[in-house]
Design an enzyme around this catalytic site. Structure first.
Site, short mmCIF file in Angstrom:
data_model
loop_
_atom_site.label_atom_id
_atom_site.label_comp_id
_atom_site.label_asym_id
_atom_site.label_seq_id
_atom_site.Cartn_x
_atom_site.Cartn_y
_atom_site.Cartn_z
N LYS A 5 -8.84 -8.88 7.80
CA LYS A 5 -8.01 -8.09 6.88
C LYS A 5 -8.23 -6.60 7.11
O LYS A 5 -9.34 -6.09 6.92
CB LYS A 5 -8.42 -8.47 5.45
N LYS A 34 -3.33 -9.57 -0.81
CA LYS A 34 -2.59 -9.54 -2.08
C LYS A 34 -1.27 -10.31 -2.01
O LYS A 34 -0.78 -10.79 -3.04
CB LYS A 34 -2.35 -8.11 -2.57
N LYS A 90 2.86 -11.70 4.45
CA LYS A 90 4.05 -11.59 3.58
C LYS A 90 5.00 -12.76 3.83
O LYS A 90 5.49 -13.39 2.89
CB LYS A 90 4.81 -10.28 3.83
N GLY A 116 0.79 -1.23 0.00
CA GLY A 116 0.00 0.00 0.00
C GLY A 116 0.82 1.27 0.00
O GLY A 116 0.42 2.28 -0.58
N ASN A 117 2.03 1.23 0.63
CA ASN A 117 2.82 2.46 0.73
C ASN A 117 3.49 2.85 -0.59
O ASN A 117 4.04 3.93 -0.70
CB ASN A 117 3.88 2.34 1.83
#
Ligand code: ADP
Ligand code: MG
Length: 322
Positions: free
Chosen positions: A143, A222, A284, A26-27
């Site tokens: 989430k 994702k 992740k 997102g960043n």
């Protein structure tokens, strides 16, 4: 000079290049503390995208991306308005695939042009991802999406929230990805050396019912969707890009220690021991572990400005098979 071998020549040359999948966090679009204006998002994107443009000389490229902040913004926008019917989450995911795909495409196109590359085909693909209708996450949303709120504001919100490094965030159901519907199309496109932007926001979650696919009100992580795609398409290098240099033990404490390399078995033990929270670093690490176990290829978690260094083995946390 025209290529006498035409498309076949392109395919042969492309086939010699290894496949790189970059999963943008997102960043890459909105940094901590920013409001998330479109100007900010375009400016932020240049950092990862210019590196990816250079890497496209050496690799066939797939780009996936998150949509947590954007999909959360869309939800808040539509909840603030009663004049039109509300849309379910899977439709908002589809909207963000278009929105962010467009932003990545145009930034990438500009970066390639600046390198003197006049024609490098790129495409963003609306991607469906199959999930299981009995996935336990439908009963237990985990989430985080949207902006971070203070504890006080979060308590007054009409939806469940969870505490994260970015403040209290809304949580939604996040079923596990089972398979990427467009995997064959994506493989064909990268073999023709298209840069493919896909699985945005983890993909549009769908359930197979007979011969049809029906969208469900959820958001797929994702990182997990990217690991599934990486495995299904046959990726050689999987980079998970976020806002920290790498994965740390005892994160946020005085005894914090950055991991430079970690075996998948060791990483899994740390995951079980609770070093990596479910809504942020957990998926992740789980994605990197899964990918390396299934394929024996390289996976690295690193920051937005270290993409090229990570590809060269000089940055981030690298996951090894043993
Ligand atoms: P993205 O949008 O890239 O998926 P996330 O917020 O989901 O970003 O995950 C990245 C965040 O994970 C970092 O900003 C960091 O605050 C947090 N984090 C949690 N645990 C760890 C850890 N053990 N090591 C490094 N970062 C961690
Ligand atoms: Mg995340």
């Amino acid at each position: 000079m025209p290529d006498p071998a035409g498309d076949i020549g392109v395919k042969k040359r492309a086939a010699r290049k290894p496949v790189l999948l970059v999963a943008l966090g997102g960043n890459a679009l909105i940094k901590k503390g920013q409001a998330g204006t479109i100007e900010e998002q375009f400016a932020n994107l240049r950092v990862p995208i210019e590196q990816i443009a250079r890497l496209s000389e050496k690799f066939r490229i797939i780009i996936t991306h998150g949509n947590g902040p954007q999909v959360g913004h869309l939800m808040l926008q539509q909840e603030a308005c009663d004049a039109v019917p509300r849309l379910p989450l899977e439709i908002l995911v589809a909207q963000t695939e278009g929105q962010i795909g467009y932003m990545i495409e145009s930034t990438l196109d500009e970066a390639l042009m600046a390198m003197g590359i006049q024609f490098r085909p790129l495409v963003s693909l609306i991607t469906y991802v199959v999930v299981n209708k009995d996935d336990p996450s439908f009963q237990n949303p985990t989430k985080p999406i949207g902006p971070g709120f203070s504890g006080e504001v979060a308590r007054s919100m009409p939806f469940p929230t969870v505490q994260t490094a970015k403040g209290y965030r809304r949580v939604v159901a996040s079923p596990k990805p089972v398979t990427i519907i467009e995997k064959r199309e994506i493989k064909k496109l990268i073999d023709m050396d298209f840069i493919v932007i896909c699985c945005g926001g983890g993909g549009i979650p769908v359930i197979r019912e007979g011969r049809s696919f029906n969208g469900v009100d959820a958001v797929i992580d994702k990182d997990l969707a990217s690991a599934k795609l990486a495995e299904e398409v046959g990726v050689d290098l999987f980079l998970l890009i976020t806002d920290v240099e790498g994965v740390a033990l005892n994160y946020g404490t005085e005894s914090e220690r950055l991991l430079r390399t970690v075996s998948v078995d060791q990483a899994n033990q740390y995951l079980q021991a609770g070093h990596f929270p479910q809504g942020s670093m957990g998926p992740k690490v789980a994605a990197a572990v899964k990918f390396v176990r299934r394929t024996g290829q390289r996976a690295v978690i690193t920051s937005t400005d270290s993409i090229e260094n990570a590809a060269a083995g000089k940055s981030g946390t690298e996951f090894t098979a043993d």
